[in-house]
Structure formats: structure tokens, C-alpha cells
Design a protein around this motif. Structure first.
Motif, PDB file in Angstrom:
ATOM      1  N   THR A  56       0.953  -1.092  -0.106  1.00 28.51           N
ATOM      2  CA  THR A  56       0.094   0.102  -0.063  1.00 28.51           C
ATOM      3  C   THR A  56       0.985   1.286  -0.094  1.00 28.51           C
ATOM      4  OG1 THR A  56      -0.146   0.102   2.412  1.00 28.51           O
ATOM      5  CG2 THR A  56      -1.911  -1.244   1.289  1.00 28.51           C
ATOM      6  N   ASN A  90       1.380   5.162  -2.074  1.00 27.73           N
ATOM      7  CA  ASN A  90       0.963   6.223  -3.299  1.00 27.73           C
ATOM      8  C   ASN A  90       1.435   5.815  -4.399  1.00 27.73           C
ATOM      9  OD1 ASN A  90       1.379   8.145  -0.552  1.00 27.73           O
ATOM     10  ND2 ASN A  90      -0.126   8.562  -1.488  1.00 27.73           N
ATOM     11  N   ASP A 116      -3.676   7.876  -3.597  1.00 26.93           N
ATOM     12  CA  ASP A 116      -3.698   6.681  -2.326  1.00 26.93           C
ATOM     13  C   ASP A 116      -3.779   5.310  -2.980  1.00 26.93           C
ATOM     14  OD1 ASP A 116      -3.351   8.078  -0.043  1.00 26.93           O
ATOM     15  OD2 ASP A 116      -5.216   8.851   0.225  1.00 26.93           O
ATOM     16  N   LYS A 166      -4.533   1.660  -2.138  1.00 27.75           N
ATOM     17  CA  LYS A 166      -4.922   0.686  -1.091  1.00 27.75           C
ATOM     18  C   LYS A 166      -4.266  -0.604  -1.240  1.00 27.75           C
ATOM     19  CE  LYS A 166      -9.619   2.005  -0.250  1.00 27.75           C
ATOM     20  NZ  LYS A 166     -10.927   1.668   0.295  1.00 27.75           N
ATOM     21  N   ASN A 167      -4.309  -1.045  -2.728  1.00 24.41           N
ATOM     22  CA  ASN A 167      -3.869  -2.405  -2.872  1.00 24.41           C
ATOM     23  C   ASN A 167      -3.252  -2.335  -4.261  1.00 24.41           C
ATOM     24  OD1 ASN A 167      -4.135  -5.146  -3.501  1.00 24.41           O
ATOM     25  ND2 ASN A 167      -6.269  -5.487  -2.811  1.00 24.41           N
ATOM     26  N   TYR A 208      -4.160  -2.265  -9.125  1.00 27.28           N
ATOM     27  CA  TYR A 208      -4.217  -1.437  -7.976  1.00 27.28           C
ATOM     28  C   TYR A 208      -5.759  -0.886  -7.931  1.00 27.28           C
ATOM     29  CZ  TYR A 208      -3.934   1.473 -12.198  1.00 27.28           C
ATOM     30  OH  TYR A 208      -4.168   1.751 -13.584  1.00 27.28           O
ATOM     31  N   ARG A 237      -6.828   2.962  -6.582  1.00 27.17           N
ATOM     32  CA  ARG A 237      -6.370   4.153  -6.048  1.00 27.17           C
ATOM     33  C   ARG A 237      -7.348   5.214  -6.151  1.00 27.17           C
ATOM     34  NH1 ARG A 237      -3.334   4.541 -12.120  1.00 27.17           N
ATOM     35  NH2 ARG A 237      -5.118   5.640 -13.191  1.00 27.17           N
ATOM     36  N   GLU A 240     -12.636   6.091  -6.444  1.00 28.48           N
ATOM     37  CA  GLU A 240     -11.699   5.027  -6.629  1.00 28.48           C
ATOM     38  C   GLU A 240     -11.539   4.407  -7.762  1.00 28.48           C
ATOM     39  OE1 GLU A 240     -12.277   1.721  -3.466  1.00 28.48           O
ATOM     40  OE2 GLU A 240     -10.592   2.825  -2.533  1.00 28.48           O
TER      41      GLU A 240
END
Ligand SMILES: [Zn+2]
Length: 485
Positions: free
Chosen positions: A49, A51, A69, A71-72, A88, A90, A105
């Protein structure tokens, strides 16, 4: 795209003999190779995780790439087939004091295999080819610790002692240079390589690795920071890594070929041509003894096609001006071609210093016209308002004040034809598409600027989108219910 980087499948034993004469210097490479578990490693997966940053989309010509950001983030790489899948989730970070649309997202899946790059868009599962991403995604495979060591072994790397560690250098495919550093703990600490970019030329892709850990038997960094063109593009805290996962990535058989570069023209008024035919548009304006072009998007290939179409529509006149809306790379990648063509670049003042700085970098990986001619760029940069005067078709260029999309941002207005030209502040949708319910702050700001400048707009020729729009279309997305003037 041609397959430019061969798969380094040369055996470890054969490759290491190349360093026999320099045992002391080769020590770092051999030790690092053993520590990283490269022998027998065919593939790797790592997740984390942190940026992700949008390369080439700085909100100001002097700032870093804007952050998202993540997350995954999961990368699966097959070193034997030089293929990879990166997934990803983001969402954009809204910087303090900058009005942006509400973050959404986004899930993305990116692939590279056999010199072909493509994306799988989650909505609709449409796969789309990404020829411009081949160099970068290939470089990312060999810019992992194990990938770098494998490539070093397969490409006759040379080594030298530096700062208590070892510097390892080699060239892949006779073209792409790699320079890495192995630290005193026999860990790959940094990998530098260079790829082409239409704006930046030979662009440094630098990856730094730190905080190595044992992830279930494989040594892997728990922190990866990748920078491209001087600013971070990825900063990931790795939470898991594993050796030899099944990674079988094949180019989809139904993947469409890259679309041909085409420029189509629509005459908006006498001497005013809207040049479309792709994702990014331009305009050609006929002035008394020359042509002015608005926007040079994407790359040299696009610019060449725009130049050819403009000369066909307006024969026997030189292109003396290129008006650039902002420095985002998808709107600036074709500018250098117009410099070579002899056009002065008309842009907001802060962009001039930026272009002068970045255009000084060599374009040796993929030489363009300007790399060969070495002409000096001419600028007409300004703040506020700039006019390209003409008896028939004067052109006004105005700063767009206070727009969150970009700080050095201009719109173009043709007072005689009442046509507004702009990029990214407002992108029309298809005529029958529903009006978005959320207000777009970029469009709201554009409308405010039009009011403040007292422009009498009839048509809007946006530099993205499927059609010529009207002021009523802009009012609708800016949430203006009643006719304001
Ligand atoms: Zn933009």
C-alpha cells in the motif's frame, strides 16, 4: 511494437564466468545474486500500500506529480517471459487549497508481455492496447531487485566498487542502460535506467529499495520508491512477497491493434478548422500570411499529422504560432515538433522556463526532429491576455485564473467567430448523454472566467470530446440553471 528487450534466461554459471577476472569487484554481484535467491527464481509477486503519482500531470510546472492513495497494489512478474501484471486500487489525493472533482476510487490492471502493453479496464472488461507504455513497463520488470540481478547476469554487466558497495552497469538490447547499486549487505539498493518521453527526452527511471525482510524465504525490500523525471511515481510499503507464483500472461488474441494516427477536419468558420480524429484535438486558424495552430498533443507522430492536415487545408502559408493550453504531457508532447517547424510557442509565462529546462535534455533514445535540428525554441509567453492580431481572424489567448486543474492554464477565444477553445476545464459528452449530477469545479471555474473576461461565446471547440459544444452545455455541467447573460 517490436520486442526490444530479450528475456534474460542465460544460466547463472555461464554468466558468472564473465566476472572471473575481477573476483573482488564481482563479489557484490555474486553475493547479491545468492542472497536474493535468483537461481531457480522464475517469477515473483509482491503487494503493498502507499502512493501512486500521475506522471506528466503536475498541477504546476514547478511541482511534483500529483499523488493518489493506493490501497491495494499487487505486481506479478514472470522473468522468463518478460511479462507482468500490475493491479491497483487508487483514488486521487486532493491537495490543500486545490479545487478538484471529488475523488473516485479507480481499479486498474496493467499488462506487459512479449513487448506488447495493454490495460484491462474493469468497467466493461474492455482491453485496450498501450503502445506508449511498453518501455516503461518493461523497465519496471528489470527494476525489481531480482529482475535487475537476472538482467545483469544475462547482459555481461560490469562492476566497480563504490561507497562500500558495488555499482553494476549493463545495457539491454544495445539500447537501454541500467546502473544499479548493491549495498554492503549484498542487497540491491537502487536501480537507474532511462526511457524515452516526448517531453522529457531520455527520462531517468530511478527505483530505490530499503528495509529488506525475509518474506517466507525470499529476501525482498519492504519499501520501494520509484521516481520518473525527478519526482516520485510510486511509493509502496510492501506487505507480502513470494517466489515462483504461477504467472502466465498472454497477449489477448482479440486485442485491437493500435489505431492509426488520423486527423479529420471540421470547418467551424471561414479559416477556422477543428482538427480531430483521436483522443486529443487541435485547431488550425488561417491568419493573413501564416497559420496558427492551437495545441500540440501527445507526440511527434500526432504533430506531423496535424501539420500535414493544416498545410493541406491552408496551403502555401507557414505555421508561425503554436498556442499551448498547459504543460500536462498529453497536451505538450507534440510541441517540440512545432519548434522545429519554426513556430513560436504561445503559452502562459511559467511554462516557458519549464519547457526551456526540460527540452535541454537529450532525446537520444528516440531522436525527434528537434534533437536532429537543435533549433532554439521561440516563445511568446504572457500573463493575463495576449493577442495574435489579424485583420480577418484575430486570436485572443487568456489566462484561466484559479483553476484547480492547472496553475499555468490558458483558453483561446476567437472574437470574430465567437468560438472558445479550451482543454480539460470542460470536456463535452455526447449530445444525448445524461448531465453528470456532481458539479465539476474545473468547469465551474471556466464559466466564471468566461463571465469575468466578458467573452461572448457561441461555440466551444474543446480539445477533448466527441462534438462542438455550446455555452449552454458548459452551463449545465457548471450547475448554472438560468442564462446568465
Ligand atoms: Zn490537463
Amino acid at each position: 511494437m517490436r520486442k526490444s528487450i530479450p528475456t534474460p534466461v542465460v544460466g547463472l554459471a555461464i554468466a558468472l564466468t564473465a566476472f572471473g577476472s575481477s573476483a573482488l569487484q564481482a563479489h557484490g554481484l555474486q553475493e547479491a545474486t545468492e542472497a536474493a535467491g535468483v537461481a531457480g527464481l522464475k517469477s515473483i509477486e509482491f503487494s503493498g500500500t502507499g502512493n501512486w503519482f500521475q506522471f506528466g500531470q503536475a498541477p504546476n510546472p514547478n511541482s511534483a506529480w500529483p499523488p493518489f492513495d493506493v490501497k491495494n497494489y499487487t505486481a506479478d512478474i514472470n522473468y522468463e517471459t518478460a511479462s507482468a501484471r500490475v493491479q491497483y486500487l487508487r483514488s486521487q489525493v486532493v491537495e490543500a487549497g486545490r479545487a478538484r472533482p471529488a475523488p473516485v476510487e479507480q481499479r486498474g490492471i496493467q499488462f506487459i508481455s512479449g513487448g506488447t502493453a495493454w490495460n484491462e479496464a474493469i468497467t466493461g472488461n474492455a482491453e485496450n492496447i498501450q503502445p506508449a507504455a511498453v518501455e516503461e513497463r518493461t523497465a519496471e520488470i528489470w527494476s525489481t531487485p531480482q529482475g535487475f540481478l537476472k538482467a545483469a547476469l544475462a547482459n555481461n554487466a560490469t562492476t566497480k566498487a563504490v561507497d562500500g558497495g558495488t555499482e553494476v552497469s549493463f545495457t539491454v538490447g544495445g539500447k537501454y542502460r541500467y546502473v544499479g547499486k548493491i549495498n554492503p549487505f549484498n542487497q540491491v539498493a537502487q536501480v537507474n535506467t532511462w526511457i524515452d518521453n516526448p517531453v522529457l527526452g531520455d527520462t531517468l527511471l530511478e527505483t530505490k529499495f530499503s528495509d529488506y525482510k525475509d518474506f517466507g524465504g525470499i529476501q525482498f525490500p519492504s519499501h520501494i520508491v520509484r521516481s520518473q523525471g525527478g519526482y516520485p511515481v510510486l511509493d509502496i510499503n510492501v506487505t507480502s512477497a513470494r517466489a515462483n507464483p504461477g504467472v502466465d500472461i498472454k497477449v489477448p488474441q482479440d486485442l485491437a491493434k493500435p489505431p492509426a494516427v488520423t486527423v479529420t477536419s471540421e470547418k467551424l468558420a471561414d479559416g477556422v478548422y477543428y482538427l480531430t480524429g483521436g483522443t486529443h484535438h487541435s485547431l488550425a486558424i488561417e491568419q493573413t500570411d501564416h497559420i496558427a495552430i492551437i495545441e500540440a498533443p501527445l507526440n511527434e507522430e500526432r504533430s506531423q499529422a496535424v501539420i500535414a492536415k493544416a498545410k493541406e487545408l491552408i496551403p502555401n502559408k507557414p505555421i508561425n504560432f503554436l498556442i499551448n493550453t498547459h504543460a500536462h504531457f498529453d497536451h505538450a508532447g507534440g510541441l517540440r515538433t512545432f519548434v522545429d517547424e519554426g513556430a513560436a510557442i504561445v503559452t502562459h509565462s511559467p511554462n516557458q522556463a519549464y519547457y526551456e529546462k526540460v527540452w535541454a535534455t537529450p532525446h537520444s533514445l528516440s531522436p525527434d526532429r528537434l534533437e536532429k535540428s537543435k533549433k532554439t525554441a521561440k516563445f511568446e509567453s504572457f500573463n493575463g491576455k495576449h493577442v495574435l492580431a489579424d485583420s480577418k481572424h484575430p486570436i485572443e489567448v487568456h489566462s484561466i485564473a484559479g483553476n484547480g486543474h492547472n496553475d499555468a492554464f490558458v483558453l483561446v477565444y476567437l472574437p470574430n467567430e465567437k468560438i472558445l477553445i479550451e482543454a480539460d476545464a470542460f470536456t463535452p459528452t455526447a449530445a444525448n448523454a445524461p448531465i453528470p449530477t456532481a458539479l465539476n469545479p474545473y468547469a465551474v471555474n471556466l464559466y466564471e472566467n468566461i463571465q469575468k473576461l466578458n467573452l461572448n461565446v457561441d461555440k466551444i471547440a474543446a480539445l477533448h470530446g466527441p462534438r462542438v459544444a455550446t455555452l449552454a452545455d458548459l452551463r449545465a455541467v457548471a450547475g448554472i440553471q438560468q442564462a446568465a447573460k
